[in-house]
Design an enzyme around this catalytic site. Structure first.
Site, mmCIF file in Angstrom:
data_model
loop_
_atom_site.group_PDB
_atom_site.id
_atom_site.type_symbol
_atom_site.label_atom_id
_atom_site.label_comp_id
_atom_site.label_asym_id
_atom_site.label_seq_id
_atom_site.Cartn_x
_atom_site.Cartn_y
_atom_site.Cartn_z
ATOM 1 N N ASP A 134 23.042 -1.625 5.226
ATOM 2 C CA ASP A 134 21.817 -2.317 5.625
ATOM 3 C C ASP A 134 21.677 -2.175 7.141
ATOM 4 O O ASP A 134 22.500 -2.719 7.886
ATOM 5 C CB ASP A 134 21.932 -3.792 5.228
ATOM 6 C CG ASP A 134 20.661 -4.567 5.518
ATOM 7 O OD1 ASP A 134 19.820 -4.075 6.306
ATOM 8 O OD2 ASP A 134 20.513 -5.678 4.973
ATOM 9 N N GLY B 2 14.684 6.419 0.032
ATOM 10 C CA GLY B 2 13.354 5.932 -0.349
ATOM 11 C C GLY B 2 12.402 7.080 -0.647
ATOM 12 O O GLY B 2 12.788 8.255 -0.631
ATOM 13 N N ASP C 113 20.878 3.872 3.513
ATOM 14 C CA ASP C 113 19.942 3.072 2.714
ATOM 15 C C ASP C 113 20.720 1.927 2.073
ATOM 16 O O ASP C 113 21.863 2.119 1.660
ATOM 17 C CB ASP C 113 19.299 3.961 1.622
ATOM 18 C CG ASP C 113 17.957 3.444 1.165
ATOM 19 O OD1 ASP C 113 17.911 2.302 0.656
ATOM 20 O OD2 ASP C 113 16.959 4.164 1.312
ATOM 21 N N THR D 210 0.327 6.910 1.630
ATOM 22 C CA THR D 210 0.889 8.192 1.182
ATOM 23 C C THR D 210 1.345 8.058 -0.264
ATOM 24 O O THR D 210 1.878 7.016 -0.649
ATOM 25 C CB THR D 210 2.063 8.590 2.097
ATOM 26 O OG1 THR D 210 1.586 8.615 3.448
ATOM 27 C CG2 THR D 210 2.609 9.964 1.740
ATOM 28 N N LYS E 163 13.351 -8.520 9.204
ATOM 29 C CA LYS E 163 14.636 -8.148 9.807
ATOM 30 C C LYS E 163 14.766 -6.634 9.988
ATOM 31 O O LYS E 163 15.230 -6.172 11.028
ATOM 32 C CB LYS E 163 15.800 -8.691 8.947
ATOM 33 C CG LYS E 163 16.019 -10.192 9.151
ATOM 34 C CD LYS E 163 17.089 -10.743 8.239
ATOM 35 C CE LYS E 163 18.476 -10.388 8.715
ATOM 36 N NZ LYS E 163 19.519 -11.056 7.876
ATOM 37 N N ARG F 38 1.880 -0.309 -5.775
ATOM 38 C CA ARG F 38 0.804 0.297 -4.989
ATOM 39 C C ARG F 38 -0.265 0.895 -5.889
ATOM 40 O O ARG F 38 -0.038 1.179 -7.069
ATOM 41 C CB ARG F 38 1.356 1.312 -4.012
ATOM 42 C CG ARG F 38 1.772 0.562 -2.755
ATOM 43 C CD ARG F 38 2.247 1.471 -1.707
ATOM 44 N NE ARG F 38 3.618 1.831 -1.966
ATOM 45 C CZ ARG F 38 4.418 2.335 -1.037
ATOM 46 N NH1 ARG F 38 3.972 2.514 0.181
ATOM 47 N NH2 ARG F 38 5.652 2.641 -1.326
ATOM 48 N N SER G 267 12.478 0.286 5.280
ATOM 49 C CA SER G 267 11.651 -0.933 5.185
ATOM 50 C C SER G 267 11.009 -0.986 3.806
ATOM 51 O O SER G 267 10.595 0.053 3.281
ATOM 52 C CB SER G 267 10.519 -0.931 6.225
ATOM 53 O OG SER G 267 9.730 -2.102 6.074
ATOM 54 N N TYR H 276 5.070 -7.682 7.481
ATOM 55 C CA TYR H 276 5.194 -6.220 7.607
ATOM 56 C C TYR H 276 4.470 -5.748 8.870
ATOM 57 O O TYR H 276 5.026 -5.024 9.687
ATOM 58 C CB TYR H 276 4.585 -5.566 6.367
ATOM 59 C CG TYR H 276 4.707 -4.060 6.313
ATOM 60 C CD1 TYR H 276 5.948 -3.446 6.142
ATOM 61 C CD2 TYR H 276 3.576 -3.248 6.395
ATOM 62 C CE1 TYR H 276 6.056 -2.058 6.063
ATOM 63 C CE2 TYR H 276 3.676 -1.865 6.314
ATOM 64 C CZ TYR H 276 4.915 -1.276 6.149
ATOM 65 O OH TYR H 276 5.013 0.097 6.060
HETATM 66 N N1 UDP Z 1 -5.103 -2.314 -5.426
HETATM 67 C C1 UDP Z 1 -5.811 -2.442 -6.619
HETATM 68 N N2 UDP Z 1 -5.125 -2.459 -7.782
HETATM 69 C C2 UDP Z 1 -3.777 -2.336 -7.855
HETATM 70 C C3 UDP Z 1 -3.054 -2.194 -6.650
HETATM 71 C C4 UDP Z 1 -3.749 -2.203 -5.461
HETATM 72 O O1 UDP Z 1 -7.045 -2.538 -6.608
HETATM 73 O O2 UDP Z 1 -3.231 -2.357 -8.970
HETATM 74 C C5 UDP Z 1 -5.859 -2.265 -4.163
HETATM 75 C C6 UDP Z 1 -5.333 -3.204 -3.083
HETATM 76 O O3 UDP Z 1 -5.903 -4.502 -3.205
HETATM 77 C C7 UDP Z 1 -5.785 -2.479 -1.847
HETATM 78 C C8 UDP Z 1 -5.706 -0.996 -2.231
HETATM 79 O O4 UDP Z 1 -5.706 -0.970 -3.648
HETATM 80 O O5 UDP Z 1 -7.128 -2.777 -1.541
HETATM 81 C C9 UDP Z 1 -4.444 -0.313 -1.723
HETATM 82 O O6 UDP Z 1 -3.347 -1.097 -2.093
HETATM 83 P P1 UDP Z 1 -1.842 -0.640 -1.893
HETATM 84 O O7 UDP Z 1 -0.977 -1.760 -2.351
HETATM 85 O O8 UDP Z 1 -1.627 0.676 -2.520
HETATM 86 O O9 UDP Z 1 -1.682 -0.383 -0.324
HETATM 87 P P2 UDP Z 1 -2.234 -1.092 1.003
HETATM 88 O O10 UDP Z 1 -3.118 -0.073 1.596
HETATM 89 O O11 UDP Z 1 -2.992 -2.339 0.663
HETATM 90 O O12 UDP Z 1 -1.018 -1.358 1.797
#
Ligand code: UDP
Length: 313
Positions: free
Chosen positions: A57, A11, A32, A176, A92, A187, A76, A146
């Protein structure tokens, strides 16, 4: 030389961790199932004498022949998009996978290192978050799969520590980013960079006033090793305390990529935390660790990486 099992070793974090362990002379066994991991992340390590890879797994029974000195449990799904798509697998790997990894560590007399998360604080009512804060998690919301799996992992780790005397560490990882993030993992950093580089609209969820504190991967990995090498058995935050709104992040990505993308607004995901920022006094004091790469520099490096990924497409 210490022999280290890294679950989730193909990962994003697991593969960077494998690099750092090998660089200091440790042997690494990466495990992995490649659900969110990718062999492309470890292909440069396959020829390395100290490295081996097992496709398995860890939610199922697992065994590693030979001596093992450390088990680091990083397997994960970790992006909200991934764990919403794979809720049962996420539960899981955080529960059964953690139990199996702890069992392996106990059988081998190894140190166990748990990759936990700032999500254990949920939508935090204490700001910044210290390790003493118990969190504000919705157990039955979509993110609960999660958050609760990781909270269970921490509880299970402490039970093995107290009941079996296992040597354990728990790191709480804050957002990160860096090279080897999956372009499509959903993300915010990867989304914004890919969107900006492709001239697509930047997708801000909500009004963009929610905050995150972003850590560049090299700083994060250095923190993991500092914690591993310490004798700190209680949970420890490793993250960059510089806090940004999501709107600020979008503007910075647009500036650094000189993008023409427009900024667009979309629904905020359910239970999306409104603020997040680590208190890292403990890591500073006990590990002598603090981040050195700030957002602008880290984003520049990450943009270079994703530009390469897009070019190869
Ligand atoms: N977010 C966003 N646009 C995107 C993806 C995420 O505005 O295209 C926002 C999401 O709603 C959150 C923040 O960015 O408030 C961080 O999201 P991410 O999924 O990176 O990680 P999280 O901290 O939520 O686990």
């Amino acid at each position: 030389m210490p022999r280290v099992v890294v679950t989730g070793g193909a990962g994003f974090l697991g593969s960077h961790l494998a690099d750092a362990l090998l660089a200091r002379g440790d042997e690494v066994v990466a495990i992995d199932n490649l659900v969110t991991g990718d062999t492309a992340n470890i292909e440069h390590l396959i020829q390395h004498d100290g490295f081996s890879f097992v496709r398995a797994d860890v939610s199922n029974y697992m065994w590693v022949p030979g001596d093992v000195d450390v088990v680091m449990h990083f397997a994960s799904p970790a992006s909200p998009v991934d764990y919403l798509e794979m809720p049962i697998q996420t539960l899981k790997v955080g529960s059964l996978g953690t139990h199996n990894s702890l069992g392996l560590a106990k059988a081998k007399g190894a140190t166990f290192f748990m990759a936990s998360t700032s999500e254990v604080y949920g939508d935090p009512l204490v700001h910044p978050q210290t390790e003493e804060y118990w969190g504000n998690v919705n157990p039955v919301g979509p993110r609960g799969v999660y958050d609760e799996a990781k909270r269970f992992s921490e509880a299970m780790t402490m039970a093995y520590h107290r009941h079996h005397g296992l040597d354990t560490r728990i790191v709480r990882i804050f957002n990160t980013y860096g090279p080897r993030m999956r372009p499509n993992d959903g993300r915010v950093v990867s989304n914004f960079i890919i969107q900006a580089l492709s001239g697509e609209p930047i997708t801000i969820y909500g009004d963009g006033s929610q905050t995150r504190s972003f850590t560049f991967v090299d700083d994060e990995i250095r923190g993991f090793l500092a914690l591993l090498d310490s004798d700190v058995t209680s949970p420890t935050n490793i993250g960059n305390p510089n806090e940004f709104t999501i709107s600020e992040l979008a503007e910075l990505v647009v500036e650094l990529t000189a993008s023409t993308s427009e900024i667009t607004y979309h629904d905020l995901p359910v239970d999306d935390p409104t603020q997040r920022k680590p208190d890292i006094s403990k890591a500073k004091e006990l590990l002598g660790w603090e981040p050195t790469i700030q957002l602008r520099e880290g984003l520049e490096r990450t943009i270079t990486y994703f530009a390469g990924v897009l070019e190869r497409r």
